[in-house]
Design an enzyme around this catalytic site. Structure first.
Site, PDB file in Angstrom:
ATOM      1  N   ASP A 193      -3.439   2.652  14.071  1.00 52.45           N
ATOM      2  CA  ASP A 193      -2.695   3.376  13.045  1.00 52.45           C
ATOM      3  C   ASP A 193      -3.283   4.775  12.932  1.00 52.45           C
ATOM      4  O   ASP A 193      -4.064   5.206  13.787  1.00 52.45           O
ATOM      5  CB  ASP A 193      -2.683   2.616  11.715  1.00 52.45           C
ATOM      6  CG  ASP A 193      -4.057   2.547  11.044  1.00 52.45           C
ATOM      7  OD1 ASP A 193      -5.007   3.198  11.523  1.00 52.45           O
ATOM      8  OD2 ASP A 193      -4.169   1.845  10.017  1.00 52.45           O
ATOM      9  N   ARG A 249       0.847  -1.199   0.000  1.00 50.16           N
ATOM     10  CA  ARG A 249       0.000   0.000   0.000  1.00 50.16           C
ATOM     11  C   ARG A 249       0.881   1.248   0.000  1.00 50.16           C
ATOM     12  O   ARG A 249       1.546   1.549   0.995  1.00 50.16           O
ATOM     13  CB  ARG A 249      -0.931   0.025   1.213  1.00 50.16           C
ATOM     14  CG  ARG A 249      -1.793   1.281   1.269  1.00 50.16           C
ATOM     15  CD  ARG A 249      -2.990   1.161   2.196  1.00 50.16           C
ATOM     16  NE  ARG A 249      -2.648   1.166   3.609  1.00 50.16           N
ATOM     17  CZ  ARG A 249      -3.538   1.239   4.601  1.00 50.16           C
ATOM     18  NH1 ARG A 249      -4.835   1.317   4.306  1.00 50.16           N
ATOM     19  NH2 ARG A 249      -3.165   1.213   5.855  1.00 50.16           N
TER      20      ARG A 249
END
Length: 505
Positions: free
Chosen positions: A406, A120
């Site tokens: 996150d 990603r």
């Protein structure tokens, strides 16, 4: 990016996102995406994490079908983190990656069977200040994609991809025009490398509110390069608040109450499944962020039971796979999906979800229900400050209160605090009728900083960047205008103007 800003101006003036009448022909058409490559037909459980060396080895060995190596929300994008990450991924693709943990005197290396690797890159909004092009910072996602693709496409296609690849996850899109740019990037890369058109494949995260109305259009633009969509549900909640930042009638309850039981969240998930299966690609579920609790068996069993129920809900709804943040959750996720799917690699053909074709704009925009409490404000503040302190010191994936957090959690915490302060919301869940103000928030910040110091210890508190993080987080929560992204606003604090020599890595 200017189109994003224009859309935001429209929402701030009272507008709301919706389906685009001009692309109705795409939504109504019978087209399908290119066939899913055999190497990634089965994606029932995927693990995610930053591009750290030990993490990569453990994730690839975890028993998951896919490992998503993350340059985005789980990584603090310092130059050293980014460059080490690319070295680590190159070693992983060629199979030579090892890690010597000196504290445990243990060497980590890859098993014979490993997860398939997806990468990603960062979103379109993030710059790469360490690389200048014509005097301007490069676009972060193109740096991440370009370096990884260039160094690994040939080996990856020989080994992991079985003739396809590399594979990617694409974050933070708001409109199909952004997917069209990615498609051009993929085609240019394939042409440069001399590989077949459609070799590169990507799953797109639907993690912004505007994008849920563009799912067919996004898949259409990437139809030769897509392998599905994913429910990025934490960022999706963040985007709901950000999209409606000027709508005082759309205030969220405590963020812990904004789960998949809320009508707008369930509608989003169901429509994603319907859209993906109509177009012949995977519909991936959301993240299980729990970390096994080793010192409290009862609490651990309760946490794992929540994971089990969430994964059963996903597979029964029709999802083809799901995410986990910790290797300890993989067996539970596998059990839930295999128990329902059996030996079938996915549910693309068996769960069409025709019923979800009736989902309306109103379903996707319904205001979430629930109360707002002082503890909700405290939790947002405590988690936001601690995450940002970790990010500033190089960690983009931070364990907090038995969850692996996150940037998405920090973003929800920030924008919800901002929204509550701006509109002076009543904390109606406490029975006290207190309204949120800058003064109340200031007291909460002081008290939560004291709590953080007690929890982490004076030594760690002193060495960490908790005070700096507190100032930045407080400024963001009380700003007259809401910043688009927390990490974009504080990025300059980790930029090294004279980065270390890459060859020394």
């Amino acid at each position: 990016m200017e189109c994003r800003r224009e859309a935001r101006r429209r929402y701030n003036s009272g507008g709301v996102p919706g389906f685009d009448p001009s692309t109705k022909f795409i939504r109504d058409g019978d087209w399908v995406c290119a066939s899913v490559p055999p190497a990634v037909a089965d994606r029932r459980v995927e693990i995610t994490g930053p591009v750290e060396r030990k993490m990569i080895i453990n994730a690839l060995n975890s028993g998951a079908k896919v490992f998503m190596a993350d340059f985005e929300d789980a990584l603090s994008p310092s130059w050293e983190n980014l460059m080490r990450g690319h070295v680590n991924l190159k070693d992983a693709v060629d199979g030579s990656i090892t890690f010597h943990d000196k504290s445990r005197n243990r060497v980590y290396k890859l098993n014979d069977q490993t997860a398939k690797l997806f990468v990603r890159p960062r979103g379109w909004h993030l710059p790469e200040a360490h690389i200048l092009i014509d005097g301007e910072p490069a676009t972060g996602c193109l740096v991440d994609f370009g370096l990884y693709f260039f160094h690994n496409y040939a080996k990856f296609r020989q080994t992991q991809g079985s003739g396809f690849g590399p594979f990617f996850y694409l974050p933070k899109m708001e409109h199909s025009r952004e997917a069209k740019i990615w498609n051009s990037v993929f085609e240019r890369a394939e042409k440069m490398a001399g590989i077949e058109r459609g070799s590169i494949r990507a799953t797109i995260l639907i993690e912004t509110l505007p994008a849920v109305f563009q799912m067919n259009e996004i898949l259409y633009e990437l139809r030769d390069h897509s392998v599905g969509l994913n429910c990025g549900r934490w960022d999706y909640i963040f985007s709901y608040v950000k999209t409606f930042q000027s709508h005082p009638d759309r205030l969220l309850p405590d963020r812990v109450l904004v789960g998949m039981g809320q009508h707008f969240m369930r509608s989003y998930s169901d429509l994603l499944i319907r859209t993906c299966h109509k177009r012949g690609v995977h519909a991936m579920g959301g993240m299980a962020a729990q970390i096994p609790i080793r010192d409290d068996q009862k609490a651990n069993e309760m946490a794992l039971d929540l994971v089990r129920k969430d994964k059963l809900r996903e597979v029964r709804a029709g999802h083809d796979g799901t995410w986990a943040a910790h290797p300890g959750l993989i067996p539970i996720c596998v059990e839930a999906f295999t128990g329902h799917m059996g030996k079938n690699p996915n549910q693309i053909k068996s769960m069409k979800r025709e019923d979800a074709s009736a989902i309306t704009e109103e379903d996707l925009l319904q205001i979430p229900r629930g109360v707002r409490t002082l503890e909700g404000l405290r939790l947002n503040t405590r988690v936001g400050i601690q995450y940002l302190a970790g990010w500033l010191t190089g960690s983009g994936s931070v364990p907090l209160y038995n969850l692996m957090e996150d940037a998405a959690t920090a973003e929800i915490s920030r924008v919800q605090n901002w929204q509550w302060i701006r509109y002076g919301v009543e904390l109606d869940g406490d029975g006290l009728g207190v309204r949120v103000s800058k003064e109340l928030f200031g007291r909460v910040v002081e008290e939560e900083m004291e709590r953080i110091e007690k929890e982490v210890g004076k030594d760690k508190f002193k060495k960490g960047m908790y005070k700096e993080a507190c100032k930045m987080f407080t400024k963001q929560c009380t700003a007259p205008e809401l910043d688009d992204f927390l990490t974009l606003a504080v990025y300059n604090h980790i930029v090294a103007h004279h980065p270390i020599n890459v060859s020394r890595l």
